[in-house]
Design a protein around this motif. Structure first.
Motif, short mmCIF file in Angstrom:
data_model
loop_
_atom_site.label_atom_id
_atom_site.label_comp_id
_atom_site.label_asym_id
_atom_site.label_seq_id
_atom_site.Cartn_x
_atom_site.Cartn_y
_atom_site.Cartn_z
N GLY B 77 34.71 31.97 29.77
CA GLY B 77 35.59 33.12 29.64
C GLY B 77 36.30 33.44 30.95
N GLY B 78 36.52 32.42 31.78
CA GLY B 78 37.23 32.64 33.03
C GLY B 78 36.33 32.62 34.26
N VAL B 79 35.02 32.52 34.04
CA VAL B 79 34.10 32.50 35.19
C VAL B 79 34.37 31.28 36.06
CG1 VAL B 79 31.69 32.28 35.88
CG2 VAL B 79 32.30 33.81 34.01
N GLU B 80 34.60 30.14 35.42
CA GLU B 80 34.82 28.92 36.19
C GLU B 80 36.04 29.05 37.10
OE1 GLU B 80 36.23 25.53 34.09
OE2 GLU B 80 35.44 24.12 35.57
N SER B 81 37.14 29.50 36.52
CA SER B 81 38.36 29.51 37.32
C SER B 81 38.24 30.52 38.46
CB SER B 81 39.57 29.79 36.42
OG SER B 81 39.88 31.15 36.37
N LEU B 82 37.58 31.65 38.19
CA LEU B 82 37.47 32.65 39.24
C LEU B 82 36.48 32.21 40.33
CD1 LEU B 82 38.40 35.26 40.36
CD2 LEU B 82 36.92 36.49 38.81
N THR B 83 35.40 31.54 39.94
CA THR B 83 34.46 31.03 40.94
C THR B 83 35.15 30.03 41.84
OG1 THR B 83 32.79 31.19 39.22
CG2 THR B 83 32.13 30.11 41.24
N LYS B 84 35.98 29.20 41.23
CA LYS B 84 36.72 28.20 41.99
C LYS B 84 37.69 28.89 42.97
CE LYS B 84 37.97 23.59 41.11
NZ LYS B 84 37.32 22.60 40.34
N TYR B 93 47.29 28.61 49.14
CA TYR B 93 47.72 27.51 48.29
C TYR B 93 46.91 27.43 47.00
CZ TYR B 93 50.72 26.14 52.05
OH TYR B 93 51.71 26.14 52.99
N THR B 94 45.94 28.32 46.84
CA THR B 94 45.25 28.43 45.57
C THR B 94 45.33 29.89 45.15
OG1 THR B 94 43.68 26.81 46.41
CG2 THR B 94 43.13 27.87 44.34
N ILE B 95 45.89 30.13 43.97
CA ILE B 95 45.89 31.49 43.46
C ILE B 95 45.30 31.45 42.06
CG2 ILE B 95 47.96 32.02 44.81
CD1 ILE B 95 49.53 32.18 42.26
N GLY B 96 44.90 32.60 41.55
CA GLY B 96 44.29 32.58 40.22
C GLY B 96 44.17 33.98 39.65
N TYR B 97 43.66 34.01 38.44
CA TYR B 97 43.58 35.26 37.70
C TYR B 97 42.26 35.99 37.94
CZ TYR B 97 47.53 34.64 34.46
OH TYR B 97 48.76 34.53 33.88
N VAL B 98 42.32 37.31 37.92
CA VAL B 98 41.13 38.13 37.72
C VAL B 98 41.40 38.92 36.45
CG1 VAL B 98 39.72 40.00 38.63
CG2 VAL B 98 40.66 38.30 40.18
N LYS B 99 40.54 38.74 35.43
CA LYS B 99 40.73 39.47 34.19
C LYS B 99 40.04 40.81 34.32
CE LYS B 99 40.08 35.54 31.05
NZ LYS B 99 39.30 35.13 29.90
N VAL B 100 40.77 41.84 34.05
CA VAL B 100 40.14 43.16 34.04
C VAL B 100 40.19 43.68 32.61
CG1 VAL B 100 40.36 45.55 34.83
CG2 VAL B 100 40.76 43.67 36.41
N PRO B 101 39.06 43.94 31.98
CA PRO B 101 37.72 44.01 32.54
C PRO B 101 36.90 42.71 32.43
CG PRO B 101 37.72 44.92 30.34
CD PRO B 101 39.12 44.48 30.61
N GLY B 102 37.39 41.65 31.73
CA GLY B 102 36.56 40.46 31.48
C GLY B 102 35.82 39.92 32.70
N SER B 103 36.55 39.65 33.79
CA SER B 103 35.93 39.04 34.97
C SER B 103 34.91 39.97 35.59
CB SER B 103 36.99 38.72 36.01
OG SER B 103 37.94 37.82 35.50
N THR B 157 34.99 38.48 17.88
CA THR B 157 35.48 38.66 19.24
C THR B 157 36.14 37.36 19.65
OG1 THR B 157 33.71 37.72 20.60
CG2 THR B 157 33.34 39.94 19.72
N THR B 158 36.92 37.40 20.72
CA THR B 158 37.55 36.15 21.16
C THR B 158 36.66 35.41 22.15
OG1 THR B 158 38.76 37.26 22.92
CG2 THR B 158 39.84 37.10 20.80
N GLY B 159 35.39 35.79 22.25
CA GLY B 159 34.45 35.02 23.05
C GLY B 159 33.69 35.86 24.06
N VAL B 160 32.45 35.44 24.33
CA VAL B 160 31.66 36.11 25.36
C VAL B 160 32.38 35.97 26.69
CG1 VAL B 160 29.48 36.05 26.61
CG2 VAL B 160 29.51 35.65 24.16
N GLY B 161 32.52 37.06 27.42
CA GLY B 161 33.24 37.01 28.69
C GLY B 161 34.69 37.41 28.53
#
Lengths: 689, 326
Positions: B77-84, B93-103, B157-161
């Protein structure tokens, strides 16, 4: 029906102006090239085109996208036929019969029939698509989690049952695939499994990486070992246009198989989550079981090529339905295409087919024309491409390795994927030699996640009442047909065979036994170590499985505990000739006939003369790993240059000039595609940033 | 013949080297090479669509011509991309999403989510969605009140996380519904489950429901926003349904940021380009037409406020969230 058709002429004239035709052609060329190259496919091609399409007219953008989508499958089938390297995962089954045909010098015939089956399959499915539009709602709504689970179960059991020469190793291979699908984050339970502490495995293994390793890299190893050319030297390669046209005619000769495969492909396309790989393999299996020429399948039967190619190209038409009508992508390509739609201001969903039939027609016609253009090109170029089968394996192998490594890198910009591809290449080579079905493994891997998700969703829907899986009509129907199939294949067929043998008054047993009784030393057999490795893997699957919370345990534990005894049996087979005989007699497999020493003695080329033969395999492994390390540390451009040159000159022993020329040409080609088109940095960030 | 072959090889090698060196030598100052954008959804998902659209526009406003390379990492649910993102080199040179409230909720409830949303260097918030609750068109439930009265409700739901999961947990807890869950992995599947009748209701961003509502497959019972939407003026807000305090808690924002400790001068370049991009009329009309509008975007500094607000809200639902995945 009439409203659907009436939108066509308008869409045709609006979309196919000179500029539109140009975009269609450009997309087709790109799709074809991306199809030929292993690892790149429709998804990469579409992702690459999205930024270009921004600001483009809607019709033109659709033609650009569908042009590239329609051309990918045939491109992929050409590498599958010529080199046994499926250009995309969905061409796996095309190689089953296409490659043996190429070996017999009949690559032109195979490509001709693939090209014809492709266009006609696409045409067929698009007609079917138009007929299906009124029914699409009910089709999609009738497939919920319980139906999915049964469909997957059906596929996973029937495939080793029908294809494998050995049911036991086929089942094990399928379970290896399943167990690999458990790696990563489980969407329904929120638990991270089998990632061994690395972030790399959060999302599990990437399908393209696994398929490319299993089929492309392992084929490169095989080409090096075989030493010669794809087509046997003693055979004259057919290079006349009439040979290719003969292949085109074959589609009409085997029209029953063609129609059946096209329908199957379309239906599999409609069901979300199934996709091209399954369409391709299923169509081949169905054809191979129902054809009167059954015995020739897998040995170079044109009917097999037609079945698999018709299905793959028919799948795109089917996959369009759920994408347009519900906003649910029917395949990976469709998922990206949907993103592209949205950037174009087109929202796929329930209203789409009602309000935007003009765009739907642009898509349908684009797909159709792209298929036709590609097929005409395929037919015209086939006899020239067939000459590739006369090129030495030791020249093609390093090119396949470099292209595979790049394909792995391009899939999601993750350098570790390159090593995973190599790893599955080595595994794939061993699996091939010891009859573990790679296709079953890939299917297990693709379907495993979907199976587990469907199971837990089904249980959540019913409030933990498992009867939901057998009370809904479609699910029940699938289960009953599965049971009937198993009974038929495992009870009726062997019984009939035995009766036949009795009446014929002969027993095939002793001869087979004799062939197997040659001196076997299990420690020289790579198959023995592979079985041990698989045993250790499943032990780990079970052991780790116990550490997860209950909701995440069920699937890994049941697969692990089911497979462990099976693997233990194969290991025992190596240790005790009696067990081997008992196992071998299940389906008369050649499982225990091979020992690595014998096999390599027979196949290793001159370059390895006098060396220890077990070493030969590991020498190749080290060379290929070396390529991976070069790509990783230096970047792909210096990596390609150094590896190609070193391999050609020092491993294969080709002349300096040839080695230099090939190195320069392949470096330039790889640079053009990956840096110029895909924007991947040619130098590694490790050293150069 | 021989010589021409050699010359050909020489030319090939030379051109390869030239082109390679051209790729290495780029302009001075940030950005001097391509920027990787980590996307927590598959290609074609909502996050992906926003990334590609906004990225395309940001390219116009960056001081040097570079490309965005999109890396799709949907796991967890986005944990991987945010951990990375959290562990990437803080060089912009690396940007990414923080989902609020998911992340943020994942950080609070999933043991393997090892990052801290408060330390991310924020570029800004692309958009804030407001959720709507849908039921099947022929469902006997015709208002939010009837849904609450039903007591036990089965939710897709659309998924845990995912944000849909989080917001369902909070909503049901606040209004006193006993929830049952069926977790899917994307909006379309979760929506179909409702249409098919496998589940009773679904909470997802309002704009994802519009299509299905307009085609008559589902009906909207309530909108989690402070005011009614112009696209569906008949749907009452959560405040009108009797729970005015919930509107803020149930929104969903798509923030983008850089790893902690990214130098401020680099952040400024990205933030400026971002702000120009999300105010570019060309982008706004294109996304509006596609049903993925940009609403309430905000600058980097204000993004952190959204994160803090969200953390405050969700502390008290921690136990319910953990329980909902059992």
């Amino acid at each position: 029906m009439w409203e659907v058709l009436s939108a066509m002429p308008g869409a045709f004239t609006a979309a196919f102006d000179p500029l539109g035709i140009m975009y269609l052609l450009a997309g087709t060329v790109l799709g074809f090239v991306f199809g030929v190259l292993p690892g790149l496919g429709g998804v990469t091609a579409l992702a690459l085109l999205i930024p270009f399409s921004y600001g483009m007219e809607q019709y033109h953008a659709m033609l650009l996208f569908t042009g590239s989508m329609g051309a990918v499958p045939l491109g992929g089938s050409i590498s599958a036929i010529l080199l046994n390297v499926p250009g995309t995962p969905q061409n796996v089954a095309t190689a089953f019969d296409g490659y043996p045909l190429a070996r017999q010098g009949k690559a032109g015939l195979a490509i001709g029939s693939a090209a014809a089956a492709a266009s006609l399959g696409a045409l067929f499915s698009l007609v079917l698509l138009i007929l299906l539009i009124p029914m699409v709602r009910s089709i999609i709504l009738s497939f919920g989690p319980p139906e999915f689970l049964m469909l997957i179960l059906f596929g996973l059991v029937s495939i080793p049952l029908l294809t494998g020469r050995n049911f036991l190793t086929g089942l094990i291979a399928g379970c290896i695939g399943l167990s690999l699908s458990f790696i990563g984050f489980s969407g329904t339970s929120g638990v991270l499994r089998y990632n061994f502490g690395t972030m790399y495995l959060y999302d599990g293994l990437e399908l393209t990486t696994v398929v490319m390793g299993l089929f492309a890299v392992s084929q490169a190893i095989d080409l090096v070992f075989t030493g010669g050319t794809v087509a046997d030297k003693s055979i004259t390669i057919q290079t006349k246009l009439s040979d290719v046209l003969e292949g085109v005619k074959m589609v009409f000769r085997y029209k029953k198989t063609f129609v059946r495969s096209s329908i199957l492909g379309t239906i599999i396309g409609v069901i979300p989550g199934m996709g091209g790989v399954i369409a391709n393999i299923f169509a081949w299996i169905v054809a191979s079981q129902s054809s009167p020429r059954k015995a020739f399948f897998g040995k170079g039967e044109v009917e097999g090529v037609i079945a698999s190619e018709a299905a793959v190209n028919a799948k795109d038409g089917g996959a369009l339905l759920p994408t347009l009508a519900f906003g649910i992508p029917g395949s990976g390509e469709m998922a990206v295409l949907m993103g592209a739609f949205i950037l174009q201001g087109i929202a796929p969903g329930p209203q789409f087919l009602r309000d935007r039939m003009d765009i739907a027609w642009a898509i349908i016609l684009g797909l159709l024309f792209s298929n036709i253009i590609t097929s005409i090109f395929g037919v015209l170029a086939a006899r020239h491409m067939a000459k590739l089968t006369a090129v030495k394996g030791s020249i093609i192998a390093p090119i396949i390795v470099c292209a595979s490594l790049m394909g792995a890198l391009a899939t999601r910009n993750e350098p570790i994927d390159m090593f995973v591809t190599l790893f599955f290449g080595f595994i794939g080579y061993v699996m091939d030699k010891y009859d573990f079905s790679k296709v079953t493994m890939v299917l297990g891997f693709i379907l495993g996640r979907l199976a587990e998700i469907s199971f837990s969703q089904g249980m959540m829907i019913s409030g933990n009442d498992p009867s939901i899986f057998v009370t809904r009509p479609i699910a029940l129907g699938l289960l009953i047909s599965l049971v009937l199939l198993v009974v038929y294949m495992q009870v009726v067929v062997p019984l009939r065979r035995r009766l036949k043998l009795k009446t014929a008054g002969q027993a095939g047993g002793p001869a087979a036994k004799k062939a197997r009784s040659g001196k076997q030393q299990y420690w020289t057999s790579l198959g023995f170590y592979f079985s041990l490795f698989v045993l250790a893997w499943f032990a780990a699957v079970v052991a780790l499985g116990f550490t997860y919370p209950r909701r995440a345990q069920l699937f890994p534990l049941s697969v692990g505990l089911f497979t462990l005894p099976l693997v233990a049996l194969t290991v025992l087979g190596y240790l005790s000739p009696r067990v081997a005989d008992a196992l071998g007699s299940i389906k008369g497999s050649q499982l225990f006939d091979l020992s690595l020493a014998d096999e390599l003695k027979a196949t290793v080329g001159k370059a390895q003369k006098g060396k220890l033969n077990v070493g030969a395999f590991f020498t190749i492994v080290l060379w290929f790993l070396g390529a991976g390390v070069l790509f990783y540390t230096l970047g792909y451009l210096p990596g390609t240059a150094v590896f190609m040159f070193a391999f050609l000159k020092y491993y294969a022993g080709h002349g300096l000039k040839l080695s230099l020329a090939l190195t320069a040409a392949s470096s330039a080609a790889i640079w053009f595609i990956f840096s110029f088109c895909l924007g991947i940095s040619p130098l590694s960030e490790l050293l150069f940033s | 013949m021989k010589r021409s072959a050699l010359r050909f090889i020489a030319v090939c090698l030379f051109s390869v080297l030239c082109l390679a060196s051209a790729a290495v030598h780029a302009a001075d100052g940030f950005p001097s090479k391509n920027i990787t954008w980590l996307v927590p959804s598959k290609a074609g998902g909502g996050y992906d669509i926003y990334a590609r659209a906004v990225g395309r526009q940001m390219q116009k406003y960056l001081p040097n011509k570079v490309d965005f390379i999109y890396m799709n990492l949907p796991a967890g649910g986005g944990v991987e991309s945010l951990t990375k993102l959290y562990n990437a080199k803080p060089d912009g040179y690396t940007i990414g999403y923080v989902k609020v409230p998911g992340s943020i909720v994942s950080q609070m409830t999933l043991d393997f989510a090892k990052y801290d949303c408060e330390k991310i260097a924020y570029i800004g918030n692309i958009t804030t969605d407001h959720d709507a609750l849908v039921v099947k068109k022929d469902s006997p439930l015709n208002s939010f009140k009837e849904l609450v009265a039903k007591g036990t409700v089965k939710f897709s739901t659309t998924g845990v996380g995912a944000t849909s999961w989080v917001n369902t947990v909070v909503l049901t807890k606040e209004v006193g519904i006993t929830p049952k869950y069926v977790h899917y992995t994307n909006t379309a599947d979760a929506m179909l489950s409702v249409i098919r009748g496998d589940t009773d209701a679904l909470v997802v961003p309002f704009f994802s429901t519009l299509q299905y509502a307009n085609s008559g497959d589902v009906k909207l019972l309530v909108l989690n926003a402070a005011s009614r939407a112009k696209e569906a003026p008949d749907v009452p807000t959560i405040g009108e349904a009797g729970y005015p305090g919930l509107a803020d808690a149930l929104s969903a924002s798509r923030l983008i940021g850089c790893p902690p400790n990214t130098p401020p001068e680099v952040m400024k370049v990205l933030q400026d380009a971002f702000w120009q991009a999300v105010n570019d009329p060309e982008l706004l009309t294109a996304l509006d037409k596609a049903g993925f509008p940009i609403m309430e975007p905000c600058k980097g500094a204000d993004s952190l406020k959204l994160v803090h607000a969200c953390m405050g809200v969700f502390e008290k639902y921690k136990a319910d969230l953990v329980e909902s995945v059992q």
